[in-house]
Design an enzyme around this catalytic site. Structure first.
Site, PDB file in Angstrom:
ATOM      1  N   ASP A   1      -4.043  10.674  -2.027  1.00  0.00           N
ATOM      2  CA  ASP A   1      -5.077   9.698  -2.373  1.00  0.00           C
ATOM      3  C   ASP A   1      -4.339   8.421  -2.758  1.00  0.00           C
ATOM      4  O   ASP A   1      -3.311   8.478  -3.439  1.00  0.00           O
ATOM      5  CB  ASP A   1      -5.946  10.187  -3.521  1.00  0.00           C
ATOM      6  CG  ASP A   1      -7.212   9.346  -3.633  1.00  0.00           C
ATOM      7  OD1 ASP A   1      -7.732   8.894  -2.586  1.00  0.00           O
ATOM      8  OD2 ASP A   1      -7.682   9.107  -4.758  1.00  0.00           O
TER       9      ASP A   1
ATOM     10  N   LYS B   1       8.002  -1.118   6.190  1.00  0.00           N
ATOM     11  CA  LYS B   1       7.015  -0.847   5.132  1.00  0.00           C
ATOM     12  C   LYS B   1       7.183   0.586   4.605  1.00  0.00           C
ATOM     13  O   LYS B   1       7.197   0.816   3.404  1.00  0.00           O
ATOM     14  CB  LYS B   1       5.592  -1.062   5.669  1.00  0.00           C
ATOM     15  CG  LYS B   1       4.525  -0.874   4.589  1.00  0.00           C
ATOM     16  CD  LYS B   1       3.119  -1.044   5.085  1.00  0.00           C
ATOM     17  CE  LYS B   1       2.137  -0.417   4.117  1.00  0.00           C
ATOM     18  NZ  LYS B   1       0.800  -0.256   4.662  1.00  0.00           N
TER      19      LYS B   1
HETATM   20  P1  IMP Z   1      -7.534   6.931   0.958  1.00  0.00           P
HETATM   21  O1  IMP Z   1      -7.379   7.116   2.426  1.00  0.00           O
HETATM   22  O2  IMP Z   1      -8.688   7.602   0.333  1.00  0.00           O
HETATM   23  O3  IMP Z   1      -6.246   7.236   0.230  1.00  0.00           O
HETATM   24  O4  IMP Z   1      -7.908   5.398   0.749  1.00  0.00           O
HETATM   25  C1  IMP Z   1      -6.974   4.492   0.444  1.00  0.00           C
HETATM   26  C2  IMP Z   1      -7.511   3.069   0.497  1.00  0.00           C
HETATM   27  O5  IMP Z   1      -6.623   2.288  -0.302  1.00  0.00           O
HETATM   28  C3  IMP Z   1      -7.438   2.493   1.903  1.00  0.00           C
HETATM   29  O6  IMP Z   1      -8.661   2.592   2.561  1.00  0.00           O
HETATM   30  C4  IMP Z   1      -7.045   1.058   1.616  1.00  0.00           C
HETATM   31  O7  IMP Z   1      -8.173   0.320   1.267  1.00  0.00           O
HETATM   32  C5  IMP Z   1      -6.179   1.152   0.382  1.00  0.00           C
HETATM   33  N1  IMP Z   1      -4.751   1.351   0.739  1.00  0.00           N
HETATM   34  C6  IMP Z   1      -3.988   2.450   0.498  1.00  0.00           C
HETATM   35  N2  IMP Z   1      -2.737   2.300   0.972  1.00  0.00           N
HETATM   36  C7  IMP Z   1      -2.715   1.074   1.534  1.00  0.00           C
HETATM   37  C8  IMP Z   1      -1.699   0.350   2.225  1.00  0.00           C
HETATM   38  O8  IMP Z   1      -0.563   0.802   2.441  1.00  0.00           O
HETATM   39  N3  IMP Z   1      -2.049  -0.872   2.673  1.00  0.00           N
HETATM   40  C9  IMP Z   1      -3.278  -1.415   2.482  1.00  0.00           C
HETATM   41  N4  IMP Z   1      -4.267  -0.779   1.873  1.00  0.00           N
HETATM   42  C10 IMP Z   1      -3.995   0.465   1.380  1.00  0.00           C
END
Ligand code: IMP
Length: 201
Positions: free
Chosen positions: A71, A179
């Site tokens: 997450d 990155k």
């Molecule tokens: P997850 O997939 O539930 O972990 O959602 C993470 C959210 O956080 C993504 O949809 C992005 O909005 C933001 N996020 C997480 N990691 C990144 C990154 O490396 N770059 C830009 N946004 C990120």
């Protein structure tokens, strides 16, 4: 249990590629789809840890296999760490990042550089089935500031506004490889790999 086989709880093919790049020399990582699992685990926790542990353990219970889940999100100090765990849902799941990023730039208009601090956070949980029956969690972060404008075409989400003063660019201006070497997710993946090696191999 097969100590080298891991299901990664994601439907996101991009994430799976990043994960395989770090773990595949030691573990055999497959997606939920490859494992024949198609469920949506509700991310209703208030911390990254809660959500990652919930996803990993629910899918471990269904599959009986070793499961990893992550997450992640963006914490902006000036906004009391928002959007945080709600990063994907900020202003609505279907709102474009052009709109979300413009909104954040607007909220931080005229805010001086020293108050624009922010970080990306990634928590990875591993749910290890019987006979171990154990949950491991690790946290990776990358510190930066919210820039004054959007810059860069790479990456996704909030990358165009996440500025790295040391590198004098945003994470959207880095190649995927560069990155991954410094990112929250890259760091968390390296940490979980070491934890799993200690625990299983
Ligand atoms: P997850 O997939 O539930 O972990 O959602 C993470 C959210 O956080 C993504 O949809 C992005 O909005 C933001 N996020 C997480 N990691 C990144 C990154 O490396 N770059 C830009 N946004 C990120």
């Amino acid at each position: 249990m097969d100590n080298k086989k891991i299901i990664f709880a994601t439907k996101n093919k991009g994430k799976l590629k990043e994960i395989q790049a770090v773990l595949s020399d030691t573990f055999d990582v497959i997606s939920m789809e490859d494992a024949g699992i198609n469920i949506n685990v509700k991310e209703d926790g208030t911390t990254f840890e809660e959500n990652a542990v919930k996803k990993a353990s629910e899918i471990m219970k269904i599959s009986g296999k070793l499961v990893l889940a992550d997450d992640s999100g963006l914490e902006i100090d000036y906004l009391d760490k928002a959007p945080g765990v709600y990063s994907a849902r900020y202003m609505g799941e279907n709102t474009s990042y052009l709109i979300k990023n413009n909104k954040i730039l607007d909220l931080l208009k005229n805010v001086p550089e020293e108050k624009r601090t922010a970080r990306f956070v990634c928590v990875i949980a591993a749910a290890i089935p019987e006979p171990h029956n154990k949950i491991l969690t690790v946290r990776g972060t990358i510190e930066g500031i919210i820039g004054y404008k959007m810059q860069g075409e790479n990456g996704f989400g909030y990358d165009p506004i996440f500025y790295l003063p040391d590198k004098m660019c945003t994470t959207a201006q880095l190649s995927l490889k560069d990155k991954n070497e410094i990112s929250h997710r890259g760091k968390a993946l390296k940490l979980i790999k070491e934890e799993l090696k200690k625990f299983l191999l």
